[in-house]
Design a protein around this motif. Sequence first.
Motif, PDB file in Angstrom:
ATOM      1  N   ASP A  57      23.057  47.037  40.372  1.00 38.06           N
ATOM      2  CA  ASP A  57      24.323  47.343  39.723  1.00 38.06           C
ATOM      3  C   ASP A  57      25.448  47.416  40.753  1.00 38.06           C
ATOM      4  O   ASP A  57      25.995  48.479  41.050  1.00 38.06           O
ATOM      5  N   TYR A  58      25.790  46.260  41.320  1.00 39.23           N
ATOM      6  CA  TYR A  58      26.841  46.226  42.328  1.00 39.23           C
ATOM      7  C   TYR A  58      28.227  45.982  41.726  1.00 39.23           C
ATOM      8  O   TYR A  58      29.235  46.145  42.415  1.00 39.23           O
ATOM      9  N   GLY A  59      28.269  45.535  40.487  1.00 40.50           N
ATOM     10  CA  GLY A  59      29.552  45.316  39.834  1.00 40.50           C
ATOM     11  C   GLY A  59      30.292  44.102  40.369  1.00 40.50           C
ATOM     12  O   GLY A  59      29.771  43.328  41.184  1.00 40.50           O
ATOM     13  N   TYR A  60      31.530  43.953  39.914  1.00 38.02           N
ATOM     14  CA  TYR A  60      32.314  42.754  40.232  1.00 38.02           C
ATOM     15  C   TYR A  60      33.725  43.084  40.721  1.00 38.02           C
ATOM     16  O   TYR A  60      34.506  42.182  41.021  1.00 38.02           O
ATOM     17  N   ALA A  61      34.064  44.356  40.797  1.00 40.26           N
ATOM     18  CA  ALA A  61      35.449  44.747  41.069  1.00 40.26           C
ATOM     19  C   ALA A  61      35.944  44.264  42.422  1.00 40.26           C
ATOM     20  O   ALA A  61      37.141  44.016  42.601  1.00 40.26           O
ATOM     21  N   ASP A  62      35.025  44.142  43.394  1.00 40.18           N
ATOM     22  CA  ASP A  62      35.464  43.772  44.738  1.00 40.18           C
ATOM     23  C   ASP A  62      35.382  42.269  45.000  1.00 40.18           C
ATOM     24  O   ASP A  62      35.614  41.821  46.118  1.00 40.18           O
ATOM     25  N   LEU A  63      35.055  41.470  43.986  1.00 42.87           N
ATOM     26  CA  LEU A  63      34.900  40.032  44.179  1.00 42.87           C
ATOM     27  C   LEU A  63      36.259  39.335  44.164  1.00 42.87           C
ATOM     28  O   LEU A  63      37.130  39.647  43.351  1.00 42.87           O
ATOM     29  N   THR A  64      36.423  38.381  45.061  1.00 48.02           N
ATOM     30  CA  THR A  64      37.666  37.623  45.139  1.00 48.02           C
ATOM     31  C   THR A  64      37.356  36.183  45.493  1.00 48.02           C
ATOM     32  O   THR A  64      36.382  35.888  46.185  1.00 48.02           O
ATOM     33  N   GLY A  65      38.179  35.284  45.006  1.00 52.49           N
ATOM     34  CA  GLY A  65      37.986  33.870  45.297  1.00 52.49           C
ATOM     35  C   GLY A  65      38.273  33.555  46.754  1.00 52.49           C
ATOM     36  O   GLY A  65      38.992  34.267  47.443  1.00 52.49           O
ATOM     37  N   MET A  66      37.738  32.445  47.199  1.00 58.84           N
ATOM     38  CA  MET A  66      37.903  32.005  48.586  1.00 58.84           C
ATOM     39  C   MET A  66      39.351  31.579  48.811  1.00 58.84           C
ATOM     40  O   MET A  66      39.889  30.752  48.085  1.00 58.84           O
ATOM     41  N   SER A  67      40.008  32.151  49.821  1.00 58.61           N
ATOM     42  CA  SER A  67      41.399  31.799  50.104  1.00 58.61           C
ATOM     43  C   SER A  67      41.547  31.006  51.394  1.00 58.61           C
ATOM     44  O   SER A  67      42.638  30.526  51.699  1.00 58.61           O
ATOM     45  N   GLY A  68      40.483  30.877  52.137  1.00 55.10           N
ATOM     46  CA  GLY A  68      40.539  30.128  53.392  1.00 55.10           C
ATOM     47  C   GLY A  68      39.517  29.005  53.398  1.00 55.10           C
ATOM     48  O   GLY A  68      38.764  28.822  52.439  1.00 55.10           O
ATOM     49  N   PRO A  69      39.462  28.242  54.470  1.00 50.65           N
ATOM     50  CA  PRO A  69      38.516  27.135  54.552  1.00 50.65           C
ATOM     51  C   PRO A  69      37.099  27.616  54.815  1.00 50.65           C
ATOM     52  O   PRO A  69      36.890  28.629  55.487  1.00 50.65           O
ATOM     53  N   VAL A  70      36.129  26.911  54.278  1.00 50.16           N
ATOM     54  CA  VAL A  70      34.725  27.231  54.545  1.00 50.16           C
ATOM     55  C   VAL A  70      34.295  26.611  55.865  1.00 50.16           C
ATOM     56  O   VAL A  70      34.946  25.708  56.399  1.00 50.16           O
ATOM     57  N   VAL A  71      33.189  27.097  56.400  1.00 54.34           N
ATOM     58  CA  VAL A  71      32.607  26.523  57.617  1.00 54.34           C
ATOM     59  C   VAL A  71      31.810  25.287  57.228  1.00 54.34           C
ATOM     60  O   VAL A  71      31.013  25.312  56.290  1.00 54.34           O
ATOM     61  N   LYS A  72      32.039  24.194  57.950  1.00 51.94           N
ATOM     62  CA  LYS A  72      31.339  22.940  57.672  1.00 51.94           C
ATOM     63  C   LYS A  72      30.808  22.327  58.958  1.00 51.94           C
ATOM     64  O   LYS A  72      31.204  22.703  60.055  1.00 51.94           O
TER      65      LYS A  72
END
Length: 881
Positions: free
Chosen positions: A318-333
């Motif tokens: 039960d960790y919930g979702y309140a602290d989730l946010t979309g990616m705003s920067g580039p991913v590592v590739k």
Amino acid sequence: MKPKIIQTIVFLLAVVNLQAVAQKLSVTALQVEHQVNPLSVVPDVPRMSWKLVSKTKDTRQKRYEIRISTTDKVTSGKNLLWKQNKDTEQSVLVNYEGPALKPGQRYYWQVRVKDNHGNQSNWSEVQYWQTGLKAANWKAKWIAVRGADTAQASPLFRKQVDLGKTVKAATAYITAKGLYEAYINGKKIGDAYFTPGWTSYKDHLQYQAYDVTSLLKKGDNALSAMLADGWYRGGLTWDQKKNYYGDTRALLMQINVQYTDGSSETIVTDESWKTSYGALLKSSHYNGEVYDARKEKAGWMTPGYNEDNSWASVAIKDYGYADLTGMSGPVVKEHERIPAVKIIKTPQGDLVADFGQNLVGWVEVKTHGPAGKQIKLTHAEVLDKAGNFYTDNLRSAKQQTVYVLKGSTENVYSPHFSFQGFRYVKIEGYPQELKPADLTAVALYSAMPVTGTFKTSNPLLNQLQHNIVWGQKGNFVDVPTDCPQRDERLGWTGDAQAFYNTSAYNMDVSGFFTKWLKDVKADQHKDGSVPFVVPDVLNQSDAGSAGWADVATIIPWGMYMSYGDKRILEDQYASMKGWVDYMTSRSRNNLWNTGFHFGDWLFYRPDDDNDGRAAVTDKYMIAQCFYANSTQLLANAAQVLGKTADFNKYNALLNDIKKAYVNEYVTAGGRLISSTQTAYVLALQFDMLPESQRAQAADRLVANVRDYGNHLTTGFLGTPYLCHVLSRFGHADVAYDLLMQESYPSWLYPVKMGATTIWERWDGIKPDGSFQTPNMNSYNHYAYGAIGDWMYKNIAGIQPAAPGYKKITIKPIIGGKLTSAEGTLDSDYGLISSRWKIENGKFNITVVIPPNTTADVYVPDASGKSYKQHTVASGEYSFQN
């Protein structure tokens, strides 16, 4: 000729004419929030940017038209959501002003423009963005192994689903406590690594969104994932802190599916998933990975796998979702793939591969051999004086990959969740004759588009630029780390602020720092002080070191100047203000002379300093300078944001801070109490002295440089500004003398010693081939690469004259016996280029100015003593003086 034929010909001629006009002007490089076709846009009011392409000089945008739809047929039909026509030159970070956007929805958009010559472009290609999810949109459940998650091995998760219809579109939203790799039908979802990335997990956790339409099929589909400790619960810092953010790895995955018949379905992680362990037995950023191929569960990622009846059921968290946010920067590739240059046998008998470049990533191994055969790869940056493998500077980090063969034909293996800093790799247990083609180094770093290039007639300077860029690549792995190899790899704030300007020339770091600044704000203490590292895993109470904590003001203002991003100032303003107010609260009579400070870190300290020549600068004197600078930047931000009261307040404070500095640290004759290069550099850079005393202070700085035989003595805080101050006050010749210095301490000394990245210390390898103290001697530290900012601004001559390069200054400075130089910057408006050479006693320069901007071009004569100014609009121009 029949009338109908004539009409057709006239129509065709009109179409051809319209196309010809449109070819004179076009629109390209569409972005939303600094990203191309992003899938998890967080702001409710996203911003759109584009570039104009035109060969016509003096081209400016007079008008734009935007249209946005919920389908890829962006027309004026019923799906048209919003359109806007506006007479303006703005083409960067244009606010969406239409109806409220729905979470998890894809929006398609295109733009066309009209210029000041009456040309109108065609509509651009259709691009899109997708909004992120809100907490209420999550249907998936957090899943983990049952019981205490104490295993070092990576847990596997899987579920098979039957899709009874044809898929039209599908988006997967995934995150984890720990790191994840996820798969559909045996194929990796996306090309990112080390997801969900490192953030201030106690405040917010990123999720990634992927278009998985092509991976799903009608019928049976296998969904699977593998987790690792990562930054979440793996060892962090030299103290090997475990479970810093939590002790249980967990997965959250949700796939929103739309079918061709108009119906939809959501596939989620829940109680129906199964879990087991596989071949990845250990995984650690510092220590590497252990992978036993004999323990692979063949087919576990594909449909039809029938052995999961022996797998365990998952636990729901039960960790919930309140602290989730979309990616705003580039991913590592994955980026460059570098084959081994040669295989050597060291004097101690070790088998070592040399890749010719110090880099960050991993080694891909091709091999075959009997089952149970163990291959061990150990990574290092340098060989010692005798040519032997050297790892003392790694401290407790093992930097090892262990691969156990399963006994089949050729195996190809590379790690999953671990990265190493290395040029050399020691190989033990390789079952065949080792050939260079058997090993490939793979560079991994955040996917930041290259924006800058720099080249001169001096090969050593070109290598220095190469080293600066590779230092940035190796240390921009999701967060701006200090170094990528030893048991540290932390987001040191002092290094990041020192290097910001250079980084923004080399690459597009807009998204990278937008993401990281959220963590700076999140981990800032309630009293306004800023920790030494971000994300803050040191968790020390004595935060707020001058020059480190100032990252809270320096980078937001730098972002505004580099990208014209006003919103970053809005988002970070409270953080900026909190930091300045903290310094004020710790000051007495406007003098900040309390607390812990690193000072001018790693300044010049000769081994046998019997005459007091070590360049020790008073730490509180440094603190007062940065106090003033941050107050100045806060006042600047207040002015940009229209906060008049704050602007007046902090401007008045700034004057008081400078008066207190003069009273405490400057003699009546204008001499500083610390007579070091850094003391004079900071005083001049931040305008701490009255106008009447600045010229003589600059002269004293020059005398100091000459006294040290044209060598610098500055550390992390003085070095970024040293050459800037010298050239600003009319001593560009001294700046060039320092830049071109080839003996220790200097920028070119490591180059002469064979460096391929920037060193942490000026003498990481001493002239006799011995090493500096191993407990702090990284060969991939970017801080001293801050000289790149001066090189772009003063050798190539490219500078922003207005935020985001809406107006540009081109003003190269001649010196250093250079006969040519060229620099480019792909700005948000397009390519800026400056290319010059000295030939037959004349200075010749060709510049390119992008559409929708203007520039002042200052052309020196061949001696560099006099300039001719030209004010130009967009286009290519050549000048001679």
